[in-house]
Design an enzyme around this catalytic site. Structure first.
Site, PDB file in Angstrom:
ATOM      1  N   GLN A 140      -0.687   4.884  12.230  1.00 22.68           N
ATOM      2  CA  GLN A 140      -1.777   4.276  11.484  1.00 22.68           C
ATOM      3  C   GLN A 140      -2.778   5.329  11.032  1.00 22.68           C
ATOM      4  O   GLN A 140      -3.286   5.282   9.911  1.00 22.68           O
ATOM      5  CB  GLN A 140      -2.468   3.217  12.348  1.00 22.68           C
ATOM      6  CG  GLN A 140      -3.537   2.435  11.624  1.00 22.68           C
ATOM      7  CD  GLN A 140      -2.982   1.706  10.420  1.00 22.68           C
ATOM      8  OE1 GLN A 140      -1.880   1.174  10.456  1.00 22.68           O
ATOM      9  NE2 GLN A 140      -3.698   1.727   9.321  1.00 22.68           N
ATOM     10  N   SER A 191      -7.398   1.139   6.374  1.00 23.41           N
ATOM     11  CA  SER A 191      -6.455   0.499   7.282  1.00 23.41           C
ATOM     12  C   SER A 191      -6.796   0.811   8.743  1.00 23.41           C
ATOM     13  O   SER A 191      -7.488   1.789   9.030  1.00 23.41           O
ATOM     14  CB  SER A 191      -5.053   0.990   6.945  1.00 23.41           C
ATOM     15  OG  SER A 191      -4.082   0.137   7.499  1.00 23.41           O
ATOM     16  N   GLU A 235     -27.015 -42.855  -1.974  1.00 27.07           N
ATOM     17  CA  GLU A 235     -27.246 -41.515  -2.528  1.00 27.07           C
ATOM     18  C   GLU A 235     -27.876 -41.600  -3.915  1.00 27.07           C
ATOM     19  O   GLU A 235     -27.922 -40.602  -4.639  1.00 27.07           O
ATOM     20  CB  GLU A 235     -25.936 -40.709  -2.550  1.00 27.07           C
ATOM     21  CG  GLU A 235     -25.486 -40.262  -1.160  1.00 27.07           C
ATOM     22  CD  GLU A 235     -24.355 -39.232  -1.203  1.00 27.07           C
ATOM     23  OE1 GLU A 235     -23.798 -38.975  -2.285  1.00 27.07           O
ATOM     24  OE2 GLU A 235     -24.034 -38.676  -0.120  1.00 27.07           O
ATOM     25  N   TYR A 244      -1.770  -5.328  -8.239  1.00 23.34           N
ATOM     26  CA  TYR A 244      -2.155  -3.918  -8.320  1.00 23.34           C
ATOM     27  C   TYR A 244      -1.391  -3.124  -7.271  1.00 23.34           C
ATOM     28  O   TYR A 244      -1.511  -3.391  -6.076  1.00 23.34           O
ATOM     29  CB  TYR A 244      -3.662  -3.763  -8.089  1.00 23.34           C
ATOM     30  CG  TYR A 244      -4.107  -2.339  -8.247  1.00 23.34           C
ATOM     31  CD1 TYR A 244      -4.462  -1.860  -9.502  1.00 23.34           C
ATOM     32  CD2 TYR A 244      -4.126  -1.463  -7.171  1.00 23.34           C
ATOM     33  CE1 TYR A 244      -4.842  -0.533  -9.673  1.00 23.34           C
ATOM     34  CE2 TYR A 244      -4.502  -0.137  -7.340  1.00 23.34           C
ATOM     35  CZ  TYR A 244      -4.855   0.317  -8.592  1.00 23.34           C
ATOM     36  OH  TYR A 244      -5.217   1.627  -8.758  1.00 23.34           O
ATOM     37  N   HIS A 252     -21.958 -44.439 -10.044  1.00 17.36           N
ATOM     38  CA  HIS A 252     -20.809 -44.343  -9.138  1.00 17.36           C
ATOM     39  C   HIS A 252     -20.489 -45.720  -8.573  1.00 17.36           C
ATOM     40  O   HIS A 252     -19.326 -46.141  -8.527  1.00 17.36           O
ATOM     41  CB  HIS A 252     -21.111 -43.392  -7.971  1.00 17.36           C
ATOM     42  CG  HIS A 252     -21.002 -41.935  -8.311  1.00 17.36           C
ATOM     43  ND1 HIS A 252     -21.820 -41.318  -9.209  1.00 17.36           N
ATOM     44  CD2 HIS A 252     -20.151 -40.973  -7.858  1.00 17.36           C
ATOM     45  CE1 HIS A 252     -21.485 -40.028  -9.301  1.00 17.36           C
ATOM     46  NE2 HIS A 252     -20.479 -39.800  -8.480  1.00 17.36           N
ATOM     47  N   HIS A 282      -2.604   7.183   7.600  1.00 18.20           N
ATOM     48  CA  HIS A 282      -2.853   6.504   6.320  1.00 18.20           C
ATOM     49  C   HIS A 282      -3.921   7.201   5.501  1.00 18.20           C
ATOM     50  O   HIS A 282      -3.775   7.372   4.293  1.00 18.20           O
ATOM     51  CB  HIS A 282      -3.243   5.042   6.546  1.00 18.20           C
ATOM     52  CG  HIS A 282      -2.066   4.120   6.461  1.00 18.20           C
ATOM     53  ND1 HIS A 282      -1.359   3.936   5.300  1.00 18.20           N
ATOM     54  CD2 HIS A 282      -1.471   3.335   7.385  1.00 18.20           C
ATOM     55  CE1 HIS A 282      -0.375   3.082   5.514  1.00 18.20           C
ATOM     56  NE2 HIS A 282      -0.416   2.704   6.774  1.00 18.20           N
ATOM     57  N   GLN A 294     -10.189   0.635 -14.102  1.00 19.11           N
ATOM     58  CA  GLN A 294      -9.840   0.209 -15.461  1.00 19.11           C
ATOM     59  C   GLN A 294      -8.674  -0.780 -15.462  1.00 19.11           C
ATOM     60  O   GLN A 294      -8.608  -1.674 -16.316  1.00 19.11           O
ATOM     61  CB  GLN A 294      -9.563   1.417 -16.374  1.00 19.11           C
ATOM     62  CG  GLN A 294      -8.460   2.365 -15.922  1.00 19.11           C
ATOM     63  CD  GLN A 294      -8.977   3.457 -14.995  1.00 19.11           C
ATOM     64  OE1 GLN A 294      -9.997   3.301 -14.303  1.00 19.11           O
ATOM     65  NE2 GLN A 294      -8.276   4.575 -14.953  1.00 19.11           N
ATOM     66  N   ASP A 313       4.955  -3.290   8.453  1.00 22.53           N
ATOM     67  CA  ASP A 313       4.546  -2.617   7.222  1.00 22.53           C
ATOM     68  C   ASP A 313       5.646  -2.686   6.162  1.00 22.53           C
ATOM     69  O   ASP A 313       5.369  -2.681   4.970  1.00 22.53           O
ATOM     70  CB  ASP A 313       4.254  -1.123   7.494  1.00 22.53           C
ATOM     71  CG  ASP A 313       2.963  -0.926   8.278  1.00 22.53           C
ATOM     72  OD1 ASP A 313       2.139  -1.855   8.311  1.00 22.53           O
ATOM     73  OD2 ASP A 313       2.791   0.166   8.862  1.00 22.53           O
ATOM     74  N   GLU A 320      -7.110  -5.321  11.695  1.00 23.96           N
ATOM     75  CA  GLU A 320      -6.073  -5.641  10.703  1.00 23.96           C
ATOM     76  C   GLU A 320      -4.715  -5.808  11.410  1.00 23.96           C
ATOM     77  O   GLU A 320      -4.038  -6.802  11.241  1.00 23.96           O
ATOM     78  CB  GLU A 320      -6.007  -4.500   9.675  1.00 23.96           C
ATOM     79  CG  GLU A 320      -4.983  -4.706   8.584  1.00 23.96           C
ATOM     80  CD  GLU A 320      -4.783  -3.460   7.737  1.00 23.96           C
ATOM     81  OE1 GLU A 320      -5.233  -2.364   8.162  1.00 23.96           O
ATOM     82  OE2 GLU A 320      -4.150  -3.558   6.678  1.00 23.96           O
ATOM     83  N   HIS A 321      -4.349  -4.800  12.194  1.00 26.04           N
ATOM     84  CA  HIS A 321      -3.100  -4.850  12.972  1.00 26.04           C
ATOM     85  C   HIS A 321      -3.440  -4.829  14.448  1.00 26.04           C
ATOM     86  O   HIS A 321      -4.273  -4.028  14.886  1.00 26.04           O
ATOM     87  CB  HIS A 321      -2.229  -3.621  12.681  1.00 26.04           C
ATOM     88  CG  HIS A 321      -1.910  -3.423  11.239  1.00 26.04           C
ATOM     89  ND1 HIS A 321      -2.607  -2.542  10.435  1.00 26.04           N
ATOM     90  CD2 HIS A 321      -0.967  -3.988  10.448  1.00 26.04           C
ATOM     91  CE1 HIS A 321      -2.109  -2.571   9.212  1.00 26.04           C
ATOM     92  NE2 HIS A 321      -1.112  -3.442   9.183  1.00 26.04           N
ATOM     93  N   ASN A 366      -8.396   1.897  -3.616  1.00 26.59           N
ATOM     94  CA  ASN A 366      -9.513   2.666  -3.072  1.00 26.59           C
ATOM     95  C   ASN A 366     -10.841   1.937  -3.323  1.00 26.59           C
ATOM     96  O   ASN A 366     -10.857   0.799  -3.782  1.00 26.59           O
ATOM     97  CB  ASN A 366      -9.517   4.072  -3.689  1.00 26.59           C
ATOM     98  CG  ASN A 366      -9.700   4.027  -5.211  1.00 26.59           C
ATOM     99  OD1 ASN A 366     -10.175   3.028  -5.765  1.00 26.59           O
ATOM    100  ND2 ASN A 366      -9.301   5.090  -5.874  1.00 26.59           N
TER     101      ASN A 366
END
Lengths: 424, 424
Positions: free
Chosen positions: A251, A229, A406, A120, A411, A254, A182, A352, A318-319, A205
């Site tokens: 940053q 971010s 067990e 995506y 087995h 963003h 979708q 990035d 994240e960073h 998003n």
């Protein structure tokens, strides 16, 4: 930014909480989108794209052949980035090693590309061709058999030209022009134009994130949960306030829900950086977005750099930028971070786009329990064992003993029957 | 078992669908359990354990010190299994390798143990001490800082003695006696007795599975979605029907919803195996469970072994046994499977207990997009980059160019400001 001096350790946990999400998603609406796509396939995708993106598409699948001409310098830059990303991700291939755990018992594993992956690529204010590089290249290196790229139409209702060029350059033949929940529904369920996939990758998003979460109920895997971010910078008194301000702003631009954090043992440095921040903010094109983001951002002074590292591990950014003279000394103390930028010259923007590491990284504290996207994200690892007659004789009795403890008699008998066959 | 001869490829997809789950879960009930645990903590756990397990516990946390004496032969077997599992998983440690992707741009990654992990050990008809081995050993090798083990009380309301012994042997000091969805809720939210964790591992019934899914909304990661256990065997005419029947039964005895599949190019072999199956089934202690499972199981003849492998890749079995003279020739054709048992002497039970590979594996077709548990399941991988002045000069302009093409001006300026500083 909110400036805080030496907060008590008791207050840390609260400070590391992310600003609350702007609004929570109506999950039923996401389920409705899945239901519509399940019922009407491509027709639903065309209808939903019309409703949410304002474009009535005549076809969903667009060929990337005959790419447009793009700025030559940009083309060169994309090629350099692609080469670095390829070099770094190719080096992540792990060779299988056979281990003889007991006499006659050999174990090993093999990494195999996930057959069908869906990538995506978000649309929004600008086409993110860099995300095309970050997802397509490792998918190709992993030898995934079907790579499906989806992205919403651009503002003119077409495939963005730079994205078009990049996809063709990487050898991706076609793209499905659909975005939002979708697109994720289509990848999860399959339609005539969009094939069903095994795993879905890519940022998006809140709708896309909620749809990715729902896709797991339909048997899909996803790369990771996503959120706004963020960057955390640890700086000592030697750091240049101009660099720090530029990195914080890069940053913050963003989105209004991004968060940036500056930690330092020097209150003076923090004050100088706040001053510099105002100067650099002045003529930024995305100034209002950036200002919103800064309002929920923090600059915190702590007693020493080790304490800053502890705070950062709790936040799990994240960073993480280590703008420190002795940055290398702290590398092994990092426990929770998506990607780390070591030293004053390592700006986040390098990672990035082009250093070679992946920019699809865990946000919102998920660096505590998730890794960023890597070659292995596009693979599954199958374990193998080859057991010889000797292996059965030597290890079999222990297996039968445990199976019976067990209460799994069948087995145990699968061992007994082999041992008996060897006696005769 | 349902015997099918040479089904048309068109019918394959339908045949690879798993038998429908016995009943679907009321997810609201799982949410209610989370809400109760959030509101009342330990008191809710004690209440829910009383309601669902029929034991009113005086304390939730039990020390594993002073373990009971267990059968010496069993103790020896567990030690052997532990050694093999440790050997195999220790070999999965990947050394970091620094790659210079461009002059002055070094990239690498580091695996770090996830700080807090929760290990769910199911109760049920028998205590699964083997699952203790499979989860505790890699968690310890990954150097996870807090390892929390939860398991329901046994039928007498206490910690099962063999599990007690195994936990002590592995050096786990204590265990939380709680099971079901309430155990997962406790690990996700934290209570006075059960610490909140970052990632939850372990198999369980549908309630546990639904609770693990819900835990991700509270910021937890999970190992994988779980479903009933399954095996697929590919056998050629040289295979012994006695071995095949024993292997099919050893999987079928797991539960009434387990599925076992036999694929062969020899119809004779299938018939002989069906006969042998009836004989071996006769005096199995878990006969009725096993019979239920066999009713929804398949024996399919296909034209050749390569076609069997294709079918298996579509089915994506948790366990795949290659009972073939030339089993090694097919190893690299396997694309979707959790764990593969190569050759006639490699019974699944060896991997269930002691070969060294992990028995926590993807079921229900999830072998298409998930790997079994391994050392890396207990780690996150943090990426690093160290960029020198030369790196900024050589790679910076390309980064700034791309950032501007994505309309991220502040990203570009974080490069510009560094380049400018180098000029002066």
């Amino acid at each position: 930014m909110i400036v805080i001096q030496n907060p008590e350790p008791d207050a840390w946990a609260e400070l590391t909480l992310r600003p609350s999400q702007s609004q929570s998603i109506d999950r039923q609406k996401v389920q409705d989108i899945f239901n519509a796509v399940k019922a009407d396939g491509d027709a639903a995708l065309i209808e939903l794209t019309d409703r949410y993106d304002g474009h009535r598409l005549s076809k969903l699948v667009v060929s990337t052949k005959q790419p447009p001409k793009i700025d030559e310098e940009l083309a060169r830059a994309i090629k350099i980035a692609a080469k670095n990303i390829k070099t770094y991700h190719a080096a992540q291939q792990i060779d299988s090693r056979q281990i003889e755990t007991s006499p006659g018992v050999e174990c090993w594993s093999r990494a195999v590309g996930i057959d069908r992956v869906g990538l995506y690529i978000p649309g929004g204010t600008a086409p993110l061709f860099s995300t095309v590089l970050m997802l397509v290249i490792p998918a190709q290196l992993a030898k995934c058999q079907e790579i499906t790229v989806v992205t919403p139409p651009d503002s003119s209702g077409h495939l963005d030209p730079v994205m078009h060029w990049t996809l063709d350059y990487l050898g991706v033949d076609q793209v499905c022009l659909v975005g939002g929940a979708q697109a994720i529904a289509a990848l999860s369920l399959g339609t005539k134009s969009v094939p069903r996939v095994d795993k879905i990758f890519g940022p998006g998003n809140q709708w896309v994130t909620a749809a990715k979460e729902l896709s797991t109920r339909y048997g899909c895997a996803i790369d990771m949960p996503a959120g706004p971010s963020e960057v955390l910078i640890i700086a000592d008194q030697n750091a240049k306030p101009t660099f720090l301000a530029a990195d914080l702003l890069s940053q913050a631009e963003h989105g209004p829900d991004s968060q940036v954090i500056l930690l330092s043992d020097s209150q003076t440095l923090i004050e100088e950086t706040m001053t510099e921040l105002k100067i650099q903010l002045e003529d930024l094109p995305r100034r209002s977005i950036t200002e919103s983001s800064l309002q929920q951002s923090l600059a915190i002074s702590l007693v020493d750099i080790s304490t800053c590292v502890k705070w950062a591990n709790l936040y799990a950014p994240e960073h993480l930028i280590l703008n420190l003279v002795d940055a290398d000394a702290y590398v092994d103390q990092i426990r929770n971070a998506g990607s780390v930028f070591v030293g004053p010259w390592s700006s986040e923007s390098m990672g990035d786009y082009a250093s070679g590491t992946n920019h699809t990284l865990p946000t919102a504290g998920f660096a505590r329990n998730y890794s960023g996207v890597s070659l292995s994200s596009f693979q599954k690892r199958i374990s193998y064992q080859r057991i010889s007659k000797r292996g059965v004789v030597e290890l079999g009795p222990a297996v039968a003993k445990m199976a019976r403890a067990e209460k799994l008699e069948a087995h145990a008998r699968s061992i007994d029957i082999r041992l008996k066959s060897l006696e005769s």
